[in-house]
Design an enzyme around this catalytic site. Sequence first.
Site, PDB file in Angstrom:
ATOM      1  N   PHE A   9      66.603  22.846  51.695  1.00 54.74           N
ATOM      2  CA  PHE A   9      66.662  22.968  53.335  1.00 54.74           C
ATOM      3  C   PHE A   9      66.142  24.373  53.626  1.00 54.74           C
ATOM      4  O   PHE A   9      67.262  25.213  53.435  1.00 54.74           O
ATOM      5  CB  PHE A   9      67.753  22.514  53.939  1.00 54.74           C
ATOM      6  CG  PHE A   9      67.929  22.262  55.453  1.00 54.74           C
ATOM      7  CD1 PHE A   9      66.705  22.053  55.916  1.00 54.74           C
ATOM      8  CD2 PHE A   9      68.946  22.337  56.144  1.00 54.74           C
ATOM      9  CE1 PHE A   9      66.655  21.905  57.264  1.00 54.74           C
ATOM     10  CE2 PHE A   9      69.011  22.141  57.561  1.00 54.74           C
ATOM     11  CZ  PHE A   9      67.720  21.973  58.116  1.00 54.74           C
ATOM     12  N   LEU A  14      62.485  20.647  55.458  1.00 55.06           N
ATOM     13  CA  LEU A  14      63.341  20.043  54.575  1.00 55.06           C
ATOM     14  C   LEU A  14      62.568  19.196  53.401  1.00 55.06           C
ATOM     15  O   LEU A  14      61.926  18.350  53.656  1.00 55.06           O
ATOM     16  CB  LEU A  14      64.510  19.171  55.122  1.00 55.06           C
ATOM     17  CG  LEU A  14      65.359  18.186  54.008  1.00 55.06           C
ATOM     18  CD1 LEU A  14      66.318  19.109  53.468  1.00 55.06           C
ATOM     19  CD2 LEU A  14      66.096  17.257  54.974  1.00 55.06           C
ATOM     20  N   LYS A  15      62.735  19.776  52.072  1.00 52.69           N
ATOM     21  CA  LYS A  15      62.164  18.727  51.139  1.00 52.69           C
ATOM     22  C   LYS A  15      63.293  18.196  50.311  1.00 52.69           C
ATOM     23  O   LYS A  15      64.321  18.696  49.808  1.00 52.69           O
ATOM     24  CB  LYS A  15      61.344  19.791  50.290  1.00 52.69           C
ATOM     25  CG  LYS A  15      60.226  20.383  50.731  1.00 52.69           C
ATOM     26  CD  LYS A  15      59.310  21.170  49.881  1.00 52.69           C
ATOM     27  CE  LYS A  15      60.003  22.230  49.220  1.00 52.69           C
ATOM     28  NZ  LYS A  15      59.195  23.307  48.252  1.00 52.69           N
ATOM     29  N   ASP A  95      67.905  30.103  47.806  1.00 51.21           N
ATOM     30  CA  ASP A  95      66.764  29.480  47.242  1.00 51.21           C
ATOM     31  C   ASP A  95      66.199  30.445  46.075  1.00 51.21           C
ATOM     32  O   ASP A  95      65.514  30.151  45.289  1.00 51.21           O
ATOM     33  CB  ASP A  95      65.837  29.676  48.542  1.00 51.21           C
ATOM     34  CG  ASP A  95      65.781  30.908  49.425  1.00 51.21           C
ATOM     35  OD1 ASP A  95      66.796  31.844  49.073  1.00 51.21           O
ATOM     36  OD2 ASP A  95      64.839  31.003  50.077  1.00 51.21           O
ATOM     37  N   THR A 116      59.147  31.393  55.389  1.00 49.34           N
ATOM     38  CA  THR A 116      59.272  32.366  56.720  1.00 49.34           C
ATOM     39  C   THR A 116      59.225  33.722  56.351  1.00 49.34           C
ATOM     40  O   THR A 116      58.654  34.635  56.837  1.00 49.34           O
ATOM     41  CB  THR A 116      60.623  31.856  57.359  1.00 49.34           C
ATOM     42  OG1 THR A 116      60.646  30.597  57.836  1.00 49.34           O
ATOM     43  CG2 THR A 116      60.717  32.648  58.630  1.00 49.34           C
TER      44      THR A 116
END
Length: 237
Positions: A9, A14-15, A95, A116
């Site tokens: 997320f 969202l993957k 991440d 982003t």
Amino acid sequence: MTQDWLFDFGNTRLKCAPLGDDGVPGAVRAFAPSEFDALPSGGVAFVASVASEDARVQLLDALSRKFRRVCIARTSARLDGLRIAYATPHKLGVDRFLAMIGARDAWPSLVVGVGTGLTIDLVDREGRHHGGRIAPSPTLMREMLHARATQLAPIGGAYVEFADDTEDALVSGCEGAAIALIERSLAEATRRLGVAPRVLLHGGGADPLRMHLPDAESRPGLVLEGLAHWATLERTA
């Protein structure tokens, strides 16, 4: 047997992917944050999130209704050979942490995430993290410029080295800034390690940059790959 799933997320999307018995993510699905009701259900949901607290709580609430258990990945100082450079592990985004784990087959590597933000992390052959950089991604640069000067379009244009119109100049400047940062990081990484690391690109904004980085490799699923390995270790702990 119920299926376990992986959820990555980010700030804009969202993957998710099923976690295979071999510890490898299956086919990836993408959802907008407004589509939580459409998420799959199953046994255990393994979640990595860098989204806002409100969005993260909404996701966890949705998953708690669809899964038997929800397990949240967090950055740790060490994991399966990786030793992060941060003295305070939680300050390193999960991440970035998971992408470096996902890249363990390619160490030494320069792991570049383009979402982003633009993130760059260097990992040597032994799994030592040498630190990294964070900057706005080209997309965010365009959006920030448009927010301050609405006559500057947030999209459009084509990359050229010296543009003769504003839209081309914007995309060339923003993408060029990202490319230059990656190239400088690669040069310093090569000097520091004595060998050129592999450059691994992941994230939704990676493809336009890859066109100008001929030696870079596309690894779009690095975060999910790292999350899958983290989840496999959790399941066997």
